[in-house]
Design a protein around this motif. Structure first.
Motif, PDB file in Angstrom:
ATOM      1  N   GLN A   1       2.992  11.928   0.917  1.00 42.43           N
ATOM      2  CA  GLN A   1       4.099  12.167  -0.012  1.00 42.43           C
ATOM      3  C   GLN A   1       4.093  11.145  -1.139  1.00 42.43           C
ATOM      4  N   ILE A   2       3.805   9.894  -0.814  1.00 33.72           N
ATOM      5  CA  ILE A   2       3.715   8.861  -1.861  1.00 33.72           C
ATOM      6  C   ILE A   2       2.587   9.212  -2.828  1.00 33.72           C
ATOM      7  N   ILE A   3       1.465   9.668  -2.302  1.00 30.01           N
ATOM      8  CA  ILE A   3       0.340  10.090  -3.149  1.00 30.01           C
ATOM      9  C   ILE A   3       0.780  11.220  -4.076  1.00 30.01           C
ATOM     10  N   ARG A   4       1.523  12.203  -3.542  1.00 32.62           N
ATOM     11  CA  ARG A   4       2.011  13.319  -4.372  1.00 32.62           C
ATOM     12  C   ARG A   4       2.940  12.824  -5.478  1.00 32.62           C
TER      13      ARG A   4
ATOM     14  N   SER B   1       0.837  -1.198   0.000  1.00 31.63           N
ATOM     15  CA  SER B   1       0.000   0.000   0.000  1.00 31.63           C
ATOM     16  C   SER B   1       0.874   1.250   0.000  1.00 31.63           C
ATOM     17  N   GLN B   2       0.249   2.381  -0.289  1.00 30.14           N
ATOM     18  CA  GLN B   2       0.967   3.652  -0.221  1.00 30.14           C
ATOM     19  C   GLN B   2       1.473   3.883   1.199  1.00 30.14           C
ATOM     20  N   LYS B   3       0.643   3.557   2.177  1.00 27.17           N
ATOM     21  CA  LYS B   3       1.013   3.763   3.576  1.00 27.17           C
ATOM     22  C   LYS B   3       2.197   2.880   3.976  1.00 27.17           C
ATOM     23  N   ALA B   4       2.177   1.613   3.561  1.00 27.03           N
ATOM     24  CA  ALA B   4       3.273   0.702   3.904  1.00 27.03           C
ATOM     25  C   ALA B   4       4.567   1.125   3.218  1.00 27.03           C
TER      26      ALA B   4
ATOM     27  N   PHE C   1       8.119   2.345   5.010  1.00 30.11           N
ATOM     28  CA  PHE C   1       9.401   1.720   4.685  1.00 30.11           C
ATOM     29  C   PHE C   1      10.428   2.764   4.268  1.00 30.11           C
ATOM     30  N   LEU C   2       9.980   3.751   3.476  1.00 30.38           N
ATOM     31  CA  LEU C   2      10.889   4.777   2.968  1.00 30.38           C
ATOM     32  C   LEU C   2      11.092   5.935   3.945  1.00 30.38           C
ATOM     33  N   GLY C   3      10.359   5.932   5.060  1.00 25.26           N
ATOM     34  CA  GLY C   3      10.477   7.024   6.025  1.00 25.26           C
ATOM     35  C   GLY C   3       9.783   8.294   5.567  1.00 25.26           C
ATOM     36  N   LEU C   4       8.717   8.119   4.790  1.00 25.42           N
ATOM     37  CA  LEU C   4       7.943   9.240   4.264  1.00 25.42           C
ATOM     38  C   LEU C   4       6.513   9.146   4.777  1.00 25.42           C
TER      39      LEU C   4
END
Length: 75
Positions: free
Chosen positions: A43-46, A29-32, A36-39
């Protein structure tokens, strides 16, 4: 097709579509992925909707996760 296409592109290390495709390939998922990336998941959505350019370190980490190959480091 190649796994998420070529990552290195002129001035833009990874497209939003490549990031999303890589995340889906990893079945996460975006959240997972964000954790993992420390974000943040925002931010992943962006990154995925093209609002924010994907930084080279994030693109490189995603390439390593997808290919499971760590590139040789030059000295």
């Amino acid at each position: 097709s190649s796994r998420c296409g070529r990552f290195a592109m002129k001035g833009y290390p990874m497209t939003p579509e490549q990031l999303q495709s890589a995340r889906v390939t990893l079945k996460t998922s975006q959240k997972a992925l964000a954790g993992f990336l420390g974000l943040t998941d925002r931010q992943i959505i962006r990154y995925e909707n093209g609002q924010t350019k994907i930084p080279l370190p994030v693109a490189k980490l995603m390439e390593i996760l997808i290919t499971r190959k760590i590139p040789k480091l030059s000295s």
